[in-house]
Design an enzyme around this catalytic site. Structure first.
Site, mmCIF file in Angstrom:
data_model
loop_
_atom_site.group_PDB
_atom_site.id
_atom_site.type_symbol
_atom_site.label_atom_id
_atom_site.label_comp_id
_atom_site.label_asym_id
_atom_site.label_seq_id
_atom_site.Cartn_x
_atom_site.Cartn_y
_atom_site.Cartn_z
ATOM 1 N N LYS A 72 1.129 -20.839 25.635
ATOM 2 C CA LYS A 72 0.488 -21.805 24.472
ATOM 3 C C LYS A 72 -0.570 -20.704 23.968
ATOM 4 O O LYS A 72 -1.049 -19.747 24.511
ATOM 5 C CB LYS A 72 0.133 -22.889 24.981
ATOM 6 C CG LYS A 72 1.183 -23.859 25.082
ATOM 7 C CD LYS A 72 0.865 -25.263 25.427
ATOM 8 C CE LYS A 72 0.204 -25.514 26.770
ATOM 9 N NZ LYS A 72 0.210 -27.238 26.660
ATOM 10 N N TYR A 112 6.488 -31.991 20.645
ATOM 11 C CA TYR A 112 5.935 -32.776 21.298
ATOM 12 C C TYR A 112 6.149 -34.274 20.938
ATOM 13 O O TYR A 112 5.198 -35.120 20.917
ATOM 14 C CB TYR A 112 4.369 -32.596 21.278
ATOM 15 C CG TYR A 112 3.977 -31.371 22.300
ATOM 16 C CD1 TYR A 112 4.188 -31.447 23.487
ATOM 17 C CD2 TYR A 112 3.210 -30.305 21.597
ATOM 18 C CE1 TYR A 112 3.888 -30.464 24.523
ATOM 19 C CE2 TYR A 112 2.887 -29.251 22.629
ATOM 20 C CZ TYR A 112 3.139 -29.558 23.935
ATOM 21 O OH TYR A 112 2.765 -28.433 24.791
ATOM 22 N N ASN A 176 -4.409 -25.567 28.821
ATOM 23 C CA ASN A 176 -3.698 -25.475 30.145
ATOM 24 C C ASN A 176 -2.307 -24.379 30.224
ATOM 25 O O ASN A 176 -1.645 -24.291 30.851
ATOM 26 C CB ASN A 176 -3.116 -26.787 30.884
ATOM 27 C CG ASN A 176 -2.052 -27.456 30.095
ATOM 28 O OD1 ASN A 176 -1.675 -26.886 29.011
ATOM 29 N ND2 ASN A 176 -1.576 -28.695 30.248
ATOM 30 N N HIS A 179 3.726 -24.230 28.771
ATOM 31 C CA HIS A 179 4.454 -25.263 28.678
ATOM 32 C C HIS A 179 5.713 -24.892 29.560
ATOM 33 O O HIS A 179 6.233 -23.720 29.534
ATOM 34 C CB HIS A 179 4.754 -25.619 27.057
ATOM 35 C CG HIS A 179 6.043 -26.562 27.237
ATOM 36 N ND1 HIS A 179 5.851 -28.117 27.094
ATOM 37 C CD2 HIS A 179 7.439 -26.286 27.113
ATOM 38 C CE1 HIS A 179 6.923 -28.653 26.930
ATOM 39 N NE2 HIS A 179 8.085 -27.402 27.206
ATOM 40 N N GLU A 190 14.559 -28.716 23.810
ATOM 41 C CA GLU A 190 13.568 -27.643 23.601
ATOM 42 C C GLU A 190 14.258 -26.282 23.205
ATOM 43 O O GLU A 190 13.783 -25.523 22.378
ATOM 44 C CB GLU A 190 12.419 -27.431 24.635
ATOM 45 C CG GLU A 190 11.436 -28.851 24.529
ATOM 46 C CD GLU A 190 10.861 -28.946 26.059
ATOM 47 O OE1 GLU A 190 10.902 -28.056 27.051
ATOM 48 O OE2 GLU A 190 10.186 -30.084 26.190
HETATM 49 P P1 IDP Z 1 3.129 -31.122 30.429
HETATM 50 O O1 IDP Z 1 2.688 -29.876 29.659
HETATM 51 O O2 IDP Z 1 2.562 -30.774 31.923
HETATM 52 O O3 IDP Z 1 4.347 -31.455 30.372
HETATM 53 P P2 IDP Z 1 2.479 -33.505 28.890
HETATM 54 O O4 IDP Z 1 2.195 -34.777 29.482
HETATM 55 O O5 IDP Z 1 3.828 -33.219 28.580
HETATM 56 O O6 IDP Z 1 2.366 -32.411 30.089
HETATM 57 O O7 IDP Z 1 1.519 -33.192 27.753
HETATM 58 C C1 IDP Z 1 1.806 -32.151 26.936
HETATM 59 C C2 IDP Z 1 0.410 -31.255 26.782
HETATM 60 O O8 IDP Z 1 -0.553 -32.062 25.935
HETATM 61 C C3 IDP Z 1 -0.307 -30.972 28.029
HETATM 62 O O9 IDP Z 1 0.329 -29.646 28.589
HETATM 63 C C4 IDP Z 1 -1.584 -30.824 27.651
HETATM 64 O O10 IDP Z 1 -1.651 -29.443 26.707
HETATM 65 C C5 IDP Z 1 -1.685 -31.874 26.610
HETATM 66 N N1 IDP Z 1 -2.358 -33.110 27.270
HETATM 67 C C6 IDP Z 1 -1.657 -33.954 27.988
HETATM 68 N N2 IDP Z 1 -2.660 -34.916 28.443
HETATM 69 C C7 IDP Z 1 -3.879 -34.835 27.635
HETATM 70 C C8 IDP Z 1 -5.011 -35.230 27.626
HETATM 71 O O11 IDP Z 1 -4.994 -36.361 28.209
HETATM 72 N N3 IDP Z 1 -5.986 -34.889 26.617
HETATM 73 C C9 IDP Z 1 -5.767 -33.623 26.011
HETATM 74 N N4 IDP Z 1 -4.483 -33.015 26.190
HETATM 75 C C10 IDP Z 1 -3.628 -33.568 26.840
HETATM 76 MG MG MG Z 2 5.693 -32.167 28.845
#
Ligand code: IDP
Ligand code: MG
Length: 215
Positions: A72, A112, A176, A179, A190
Site C-alpha cells: 500500500k 474494498y 499497515n 494487503h 482481487e
Molecule cells: P486486512 O487488510 O487485514 O484484510 P480488513 O479488515 O480487510 O483487514 O481491512 C482492510 C484495511 O482497512 C486494513 O488493512 C486497514 O488498512 C483498514 N482498516 C481496517 N480496520 C480499520 C479501522 O478500524 N480503522 C482504520 N482503518 C482500518
Molecule cells: Mg481484508
C-alpha cells in the site's frame, strides 16, 4: 457468489491504461469464474479435482494457488518494497505478476467493497488513491493465501506478531503497509480486478520442485 453480483461500476476513462486493460479482461473472468468459500475449500482439500475449482487464483492448496498481495502507499513511501518482496521470494513463493498502479477511486472502492459500510471506508479510499502508487502483485505457490496472511500479520499492528510484516514495520491499523487476500474467493476477485490473465506469467523457478515437494 460472483455470478450473482452486479459488474463493478468502474469508469475506464479515469483509470491508468494497464488497469483499464486488466479490468476489461478481468470483468469477464471475475464474474463468470466458479467461486468457493474458504471454509468449503478447506473441507474439500483432500477430495478430487472436481471439488477444487480452478480460477484466476489457481487451485486452492496446490502449488498453482495464487494470492493478490499489494504494498500500500505507506509501504512504497517508506521505501521498503524490496524488503517485502524479498520475504515472499525467500519463503519460496513465485512472483507471477507485478505492477505499480495509481488506483482510481472506482478501483479502490471495488477492491474494498466489503468494507463500504465501515466508518473508515472514505478515508481508506482517499489514502489508497492519495497519489503514491501501490505495488500490485500476484504470488503463486502452495498455501500462499493462508501463508501470505501469516506473513503479513494481523490487521491491527498491535496484534501483529514480531516477525510478520506488519509486526516488524507497522504501528497503526490505518497504515499497515500491505494487503493480502484473505481467502480463495477474495483472491479470485482481487487478482481478476487488478490483473488480466495475459499479465500473469507461467515459469518454473530453479528450486520450485524442491520447495513445493511433499514426501
Ligand atoms: P486486512 O487488510 O487485514 O484484510 P480488513 O479488515 O480487510 O483487514 O481491512 C482492510 C484495511 O482497512 C486494513 O488493512 C486497514 O488498512 C483498514 N482498516 C481496517 N480496520 C480499520 C479501522 O478500524 N480503522 C482504520 N482503518 C482500518
Ligand atoms: Mg481484508
Amino acid at each position: 457468489m460472483f455470478a450473482t453480483r452486479a459488474a463493478p461500476a468502474v469508469r475506464a476513462s479515469r483509470m491508468p491504461l494497464a488497469v483499464v486493460a486488466a479490468t476489461a479482461v478481468a470483468g469477464a473472468s471475475l464474474y463468470t469464474q466458479p467461486s468457493v468459500h474458504l471454509d468449503q475449500a478447506v473441507n474439500t482439500a483432500g477430495a478430487d479435482a472436481v471439488s477444487r475449482p480452478t480460477t484466476i487464483a489457481g487451485t486452492f492448496t496446490t502449488p498453482s494457488e495464487r494470492s493478490f498481495i499489494m504494498i500500500k502507499p505507506d509501504g512504497v513511501n517508506r521505501q521498503i518494497v524490496g524488503k517485502i518482496i524479498s520475504r515472499f521470494e525467500e519463503r519460496g513463493y513465485k512472483l507471477v505478476a507485478i505492477k505499480s498502479v495509481l488506483p482510481s477511486t472506482e478501483l479502490a472502492r471495488e477492491h474494498y467493497s466489503d468494507l463500504a459500510s465501515k466508518p473508515f471506508f472514505g478515508s481508506l479510499i482517499k489514502y489508497l488513491t492519495s497519489g503514491t502508487p501501490v505495488i500490485a502483485m500476484v504470488w503463486e505457490g502452495k498455501d500462499v493465501i493462508r501463508q501470505g496472511r501469516n506473513m503479513v500479520g494481523a490487521t491491527n499492528p498491535l496484534q501483529a506478531l514480531p516477525g510478520s510484516i506488519r509486526g516488524d514495520y507497522a504501528v497503526s491499523v490505518g497504515r499497515n503497509i500491505i494487503h493480502a487476500s484473505d481467502g480463495f474467493e477474495s483472491a479470485t476477485k482481487e487478482i481478476g480486478l487488478w490483473f488480466g490473465e495475459k499479465e500473469i506469467a507461467s515459469y518454473t523457478p530453479a528450486a520450485w520442485d524442491q520447495v513445493m515437494a511433499d514426501n
